[in-house]
Scaffold this motif. Structure first.
Motif, PDB file in Angstrom:
ATOM      1  N   UNK A 136      51.135  31.233  34.624  1.00 24.90           N
ATOM      2  CA  UNK A 136      50.022  30.549  33.977  1.00 24.90           C
ATOM      3  C   UNK A 136      49.191  31.508  33.155  1.00 24.90           C
ATOM      4  N   UNK A 137      48.164  30.977  32.546  1.00 25.70           N
ATOM      5  CA  UNK A 137      47.195  31.781  31.808  1.00 25.70           C
ATOM      6  C   UNK A 137      45.802  31.453  32.336  1.00 25.70           C
ATOM      7  N   UNK A 138      44.999  32.488  32.567  1.00 28.84           N
ATOM      8  CA  UNK A 138      43.632  32.309  33.038  1.00 28.84           C
ATOM      9  C   UNK A 138      42.676  32.744  31.935  1.00 28.84           C
ATOM     10  N   UNK A 139      41.594  32.005  31.779  1.00 28.66           N
ATOM     11  CA  UNK A 139      40.601  32.281  30.750  1.00 28.66           C
ATOM     12  C   UNK A 139      39.225  32.364  31.401  1.00 28.66           C
ATOM     13  N   UNK A 140      38.337  33.119  30.796  1.00 21.14           N
ATOM     14  CA  UNK A 140      36.962  33.151  31.300  1.00 21.14           C
ATOM     15  C   UNK A 140      36.370  31.747  31.191  1.00 21.14           C
ATOM     16  N   UNK A 141      35.768  31.267  32.264  1.00 22.11           N
ATOM     17  CA  UNK A 141      35.218  29.915  32.282  1.00 22.11           C
ATOM     18  C   UNK A 141      34.162  29.730  31.202  1.00 22.11           C
ATOM     19  N   UNK A 142      33.374  30.751  30.969  1.00 22.82           N
ATOM     20  CA  UNK A 142      32.347  30.674  29.930  1.00 22.82           C
ATOM     21  C   UNK A 142      32.967  30.368  28.563  1.00 22.82           C
ATOM     22  N   UNK A 143      34.079  31.036  28.259  1.00 24.47           N
ATOM     23  CA  UNK A 143      34.764  30.819  26.981  1.00 24.47           C
ATOM     24  C   UNK A 143      35.431  29.447  26.963  1.00 24.47           C
ATOM     25  N   UNK A 219      44.323  34.065  44.606  1.00 22.90           N
ATOM     26  CA  UNK A 219      43.076  33.788  45.300  1.00 22.90           C
ATOM     27  C   UNK A 219      41.846  33.814  44.424  1.00 22.90           C
ATOM     28  N   UNK A 220      41.799  34.699  43.426  1.00 25.23           N
ATOM     29  CA  UNK A 220      40.618  34.800  42.575  1.00 25.23           C
ATOM     30  C   UNK A 220      40.379  33.523  41.770  1.00 25.23           C
ATOM     31  N   UNK A 221      41.387  32.685  41.652  1.00 28.34           N
ATOM     32  CA  UNK A 221      41.221  31.430  40.914  1.00 28.34           C
ATOM     33  C   UNK A 221      40.314  30.445  41.639  1.00 28.34           C
ATOM     34  N   UNK A 222      39.954  30.746  42.885  1.00 32.49           N
ATOM     35  CA  UNK A 222      38.967  29.919  43.579  1.00 32.49           C
ATOM     36  C   UNK A 222      37.568  30.127  42.996  1.00 32.49           C
ATOM     37  N   UNK A 223      37.368  31.230  42.261  1.00 30.78           N
ATOM     38  CA  UNK A 223      36.066  31.522  41.646  1.00 30.78           C
ATOM     39  C   UNK A 223      35.977  30.787  40.306  1.00 30.78           C
ATOM     40  N   UNK A 224      35.874  29.478  40.385  1.00 30.17           N
ATOM     41  CA  UNK A 224      35.981  28.651  39.189  1.00 30.17           C
ATOM     42  C   UNK A 224      34.813  28.820  38.226  1.00 30.17           C
ATOM     43  N   UNK A 225      33.704  29.317  38.739  1.00 27.87           N
ATOM     44  CA  UNK A 225      32.580  29.575  37.834  1.00 27.87           C
ATOM     45  C   UNK A 225      32.865  30.742  36.898  1.00 27.87           C
TER      46      UNK A 225
END
Length: 299
Positions: A136-143, A219-225
Motif C-alpha cells: 500500500x501507500x501511506x500519506x500524511x493525514x494532513x495532506x 501498527x503505526x497505521x492505527x495513528x490515523x490522525x
C-alpha cells in the motif's frame, strides 16, 4: 501393621491421587495428539500463530509452538513434516510458492492456492480471513485532508505536489511503482528520495516526506490522525489475506481442527490485526499476552 505405617500409607495414596488430578487439568482431553504450530519471524505472524495455538488448546489438543521460522523456509518446514500448520498469506502462496500469474480478486486467489496446494503439497488452506497484509501507500493525514486524497487515483493527480519517501527497490520492482503506473498513469513526484524502510513513519511525522510505501497492517497505521492508508481503488496489488495452511494428514485425522481455527480467521479483519500489531510494535506488549487477551474476547 502399626498405626504409624497405616497413616503413612494413607497420606501417600491421597497425595498420589491429588497429583494425578492436578496433572490431568493441564492435559488435552481424550487421546488427541500434539499439533506443531509454526510461525514466520515477524509480529503479525507470531500473534496469529499464537491465536491458532490457543484455539487448538481450547479444543483439547496439546500444542508444540515453533515460532520465528524464516519466511523463506516455513513452507518447506510444512512439506518436510517439521510443522503441522502455520499462518500464510494468499498472495505469497500464489506468487512466491506456486509462481502463478498475478490475480487480484481475493476469492479467486484463495481458490487457486487451495486447489494447487492440495494437489502439489498435500496441504489444505482453511478459511481465509478478511485481514489483508498487502502492499500500500501511506500519506500524511494532513495532506490527505488538504488535497482530498483518499485513493491512489487521487494521489496520481497530485503527485507533482508530493514528496515521496522511496525504499529504492519499490521504484524498480515489477509489482511496485511500475505496476501502479501501468494502471494509474505516471507518478511524477515533486521529489523522490530513498530511505530505510524503518524511518518512513518518522519522516512523515516530521514533515520530511508526504507519501511512502507501506504494508496494510502496520501498527503505526492505527495513528490515523497522522497517517492515512490510501485505497488501491483499481486493485493493482494482489491480496495477501491471512489463512491457516495445514498438512492433509493432520486435518484428515483431526477434522475438528478446522472449526477451531476457522473461528479465529472469522474474527480477523485488517483493522483488527493492525490494532493487535500496534500493541506489540508500539505499546511493547508481549505477543503472547496480546494474543491471549484477544482470544478470550472471541471464545
Amino acid at each position: 501393621m502399626n498405626m504409624k505405617k497405616v497413616k503413612t500409607a494413607v497420606v501417600l495414596v491421597v497425595t498420589a491421587l491429588l497429583v494425578v488430578a492436578c496433572g490431568s487439568g493441564n492435559q488435552a482431553s481424550g487421546d488427541k495428539p500434539t499439533i506443531r504450530v509454526g510461525t514466520k519471524d515477524f509480529t503479525e505472524n507470531l500473534i496469529v500463530g499464537e491465536l491458532y495455538a490457543l484455539a487448538l488448546e481450547n479444543a483439547g489438543y496439546n500444542v508444540e509452538r515453533k515460532p520465528n521460522i524464516a519466511s523463506s523456509v516455513v513452507h518447506t518446514a510444512l512439506t518436510n513434516n517439521e510443522i503441522d500448520l502455520y499462518p500464510e498469506y494468499t498472495g505469497t502462496g500464489l506468487l512466491v510458492i506456486l509462481q502463478e500469474p498475478l490475480i487480484t480478486d481475493p476469492e479467486q486467489v484463495y481458490q487457486k492456492v487451495k486447489e494447487e496446494y492440495n494437489k502439489k503439497f498435500n496441504a489444505t488452506w482453511l478459511d481465509y480471513s478478511q485481514a489483508n497484509d498487502g502492499a500500500g501507500l501511506v500519506i500524511r493525514t494532513e495532506v490527505s485532508e488538504e488535497l482530498g486524497i483518499k485513493t491512489i487515483s487521487d494521489l496520481q493527480k497530485h503527485a507533482s505536489e508530493l514528496r515521496f519517501a522511496s525504499q529504492g527497490e519499490v521504484d524498480q520492482r515489477e509489482d511496485g511503482i511500475p505496476a501502479l503506473e501501468k494502471v494509474y498513469g505516471p507518478l511524477e513526484w515533486k521529489s523522490s528520495k530513498v530511505y530505510d524502510n524503518g524511518l518512513k513513519y518518522e519522516l512523515l511525522a516530521n514533515d520530511e516526506a508526504d507519501v511512502a510505501p507501506a504494508y496494510t497492517t502496520e501498527g503505526r497505521l492505527t495513528e490515523k490522525e497522522k497517517f492515512t492508508l490510501l485505497e488501491d481503488d483499481k486493485q493493482v496489488w494482489p491480496p495477501y489475506n491471512l489463512a491457516p495452511v495445514i498438512r492433509n494428514e493432520v486435518l484428515e485425522a483431526n477434522p475438528d481442527i478446522a472449526d477451531a481455527i476457522n473461528k479465529v480467521s472469522a474474527a480477523l479483519d485488517t483493522e483488527t490485526i493492525t490494532a493487535l500489531n500496534a500493541k506489540v510494535d508500539i505499546d511493547k506488549e508481549d505477543y503472547e499476552d496480546v494474543a491471549e487477551e484477544f482470544y478470550k474476547s472471541i471464545k
